[in-house]
Design an enzyme around this catalytic site. Structure first.
Site, PDB file in Angstrom:
ATOM      1  N   ARG A  45       8.243 -48.148  -8.848  1.00 19.25           N
ATOM      2  CA  ARG A  45       8.521 -48.050  -7.414  1.00 19.25           C
ATOM      3  C   ARG A  45       7.548 -48.884  -6.588  1.00 19.25           C
ATOM      4  NH1 ARG A  45       8.638 -41.826  -6.000  1.00 19.25           N
ATOM      5  NH2 ARG A  45       6.864 -41.879  -7.447  1.00 19.25           N
ATOM      6  N   LYS A 102      10.953 -33.438 -20.328  1.00 19.81           N
ATOM      7  CA  LYS A 102      11.371 -32.097 -20.746  1.00 19.81           C
ATOM      8  C   LYS A 102      12.237 -31.398 -19.700  1.00 19.81           C
ATOM      9  CE  LYS A 102       6.987 -31.421 -18.918  1.00 19.81           C
ATOM     10  NZ  LYS A 102       5.864 -32.371 -18.958  1.00 19.81           N
ATOM     11  N   LYS A 202      10.155 -26.509 -22.105  1.00 24.08           N
ATOM     12  CA  LYS A 202       9.866 -26.790 -23.511  1.00 24.08           C
ATOM     13  C   LYS A 202      10.460 -25.714 -24.419  1.00 24.08           C
ATOM     14  CE  LYS A 202       5.640 -29.216 -22.197  1.00 24.08           C
ATOM     15  NZ  LYS A 202       4.174 -29.171 -22.093  1.00 24.08           N
TER      16      LYS A 202
END
Length: 439
Positions: A45, A102, A202
């Site tokens: 970015r 995750k 997770k």
């Protein structure tokens, strides 16, 4: 051999380490993969922060992941969007994907897996859980011939550092968090860690792999560590226990008309000081896997950080590159079991309940009577210390295994009794034995 060209999404703490390793170990990675592994571009970015990457830098992430000369996309930007859109574009364009995300996998893993299958490409994500620790590949490959019954452990380094500091020094949660922030273990906004959301994502990934069932973040019961006090730490020590934030995923056999099911939950719990997980201190992670034939296996190591996480990313990248060179694919999503997720209220474990009560005769009897009324069997009940000047005393109750719903109902009633001035804490007590807490 034709080089394997890699597009990187993100170049923060992990991404920079991935770039460094790709450059420093280029010859060895080429030998392991069977072809040179080259950077095709890096999407960021704020390009002015990455001038050292020269012409590789771009702000057009979508254009990068769909370029014809890109074979593999590595995503280390995190979050749900724009990562989800970019990875779906990459997979639909025939690019294999390596991700450390995750949160995205716990929310939309099936969609990514289906897109990978449709295009006949790989989706690898070892770095999404437990950093450098090789955990997901053993679940997905090494133990695929076994029946896994439980995965339990410490999967968030920030909370483990905080709880370890509280135990070592007797400090408060606030002081331990301040120290973790100063040392760089905690983010400026630590909510994802201390409220358990990181560990819950997770846990969803671990349960999905271990039990061949789609489990998402919404299926995971989640509690964080903000409410853990120095008094709780001391109470655990007096019981020969320590407090750890645990992720527990279990497969429960069918019984009494209830079908076989799975469960996944995250919460702070007391565990015996003699258990190997109790000695896991600082920002380290450790996970126990239990399987019918293999028995108990323990995975331990650095669960976060730029270099450890980059190690897992590079491992996936080499595997994916090798598959591209040989014209094959890695393992696909396995969700054949499609087991129901067991409601949290039906799970059984032991509890440590600390109450502030009126210091007068008959109070203990009233309290134990409520436990009995709700079918919660008491293993021990005692008053700790002397009554204070305000006419209050502290009572601690430790239960036998009981359903979560029964314990919650008991605590709700106790909190409303005139003789109870406050429910200070409710902590689960996990023995982590072979039979599991849901048995």
């Amino acid at each position: 051999m034709k080089p394997i060209r890699v597009a990187m999404l993100g170049c923060g703490t992990v991404g920079r380490e991935v770039v460094r390793l790709l450059r420093e170990q280029a010859d060895e990675l080429a030998a392991r993969a069977g072809a040179p592994v080259e950077l095709a571009g890096v999407a960021v970015r704020r390009p002015h922060k990455h001038s050292d990457l020269g012409d590789l830098i771009t702000t057009d992430a979508s254009g990068l992941v769909t370029r014809d000369d890109v074979d593999v996309v590595v995503e280390v930007i995190g979050g749900i969007e724009p990562a989800r859109t970019l990875l779906l574009e990459a997979l639909k364009s025939g690019k294999s994907v390596v991700t450390a995300n995750k949160a995205l996998l716990a929310e939309d893993g099936p969609a990514l897996a289906e897109a990978a299958d449709a295009s006949g490409v790989d989706l690898y994500y070892e770095a999404a859980v437990a950093g450098a620790i090789p955990l997901l590949r053993p679940l997905r490959e090494s133990l695929v011939g076994d029946r896994i019954t439980r995965v339990a452990g410490i999967v968030n380094g920030t909370t483990n550092f905080i709880l370890s500091a509280m135990a070592a020094s007797g400090s408060s949660y606030a002081d331990a968090l301040e120290e973790a922030t100063r040392l760089g273990y905690a983010e400026a906004d630590p909510s994802a860690d201390v409220d358990g959301y990181d560990a819950a994502s997770k846990a969803a990934i671990l349960a999905s792999l271990a039990f061949h069932t789609r489990v998402n973040a919404a299926d995971v019961h989640c509690e964080g560590i903000r409410a853990v006090t120095a008094t709780d730490i001391a109470a655990a020590s007096a019981m020969g226990c320590v407090i750890k934030l645990l992720a527990i995923c279990e497969r429960t056999p069918a019984e009494d008309g209830v079908p076989e099911s799975v469960s996944a939950r995250v919460y702070p719990a007391m565990i015996p000081a003699a258990h190997p997980l109790a000695s896991v201190d600082g920002a380290y992670n450790a996970v126990f896997v239990e399987a019918d034939a293999a028995g108990q296996l323990m995975f331990y190591g650095q669960g976060a950080g730029g270099a450890p996480t980059a190690s897992a990313v590079l491992g996936d990248l080499v595997a994916v590159a090798r598959n591209r060179v040989l014209g094959g694919r890695g393992p696909r999503e396995s969700a054949y079991a499609s087991l129901p997720v067991r409601p949290m209220g039906t799970l059984r474990t032991r509890y440590h309940v600390s109450l502030e009560v009126a210091d007068r005769a008959g109070v203990l009897s009233a309290i134990t009577g409520e436990f009995a009324h709700h079918g919660v069997s008491i293993a021990a009940a005692r008053q700790t210390g002397e009554g204070d000047d305000n006419g209050s005393a502290r009572i601690v109750v430790v239960t036998h295994k009981a359903p979560e719903a029964a314990l919650a109902a008991t605590v709700d009633v106790l909190a409303g009794l005139d003789v109870v001035h406050g429910v200070h804490s409710v902590l689960r007590v996990e023995d982590l034995g072979r039979k599991g807490v849901a048995g």
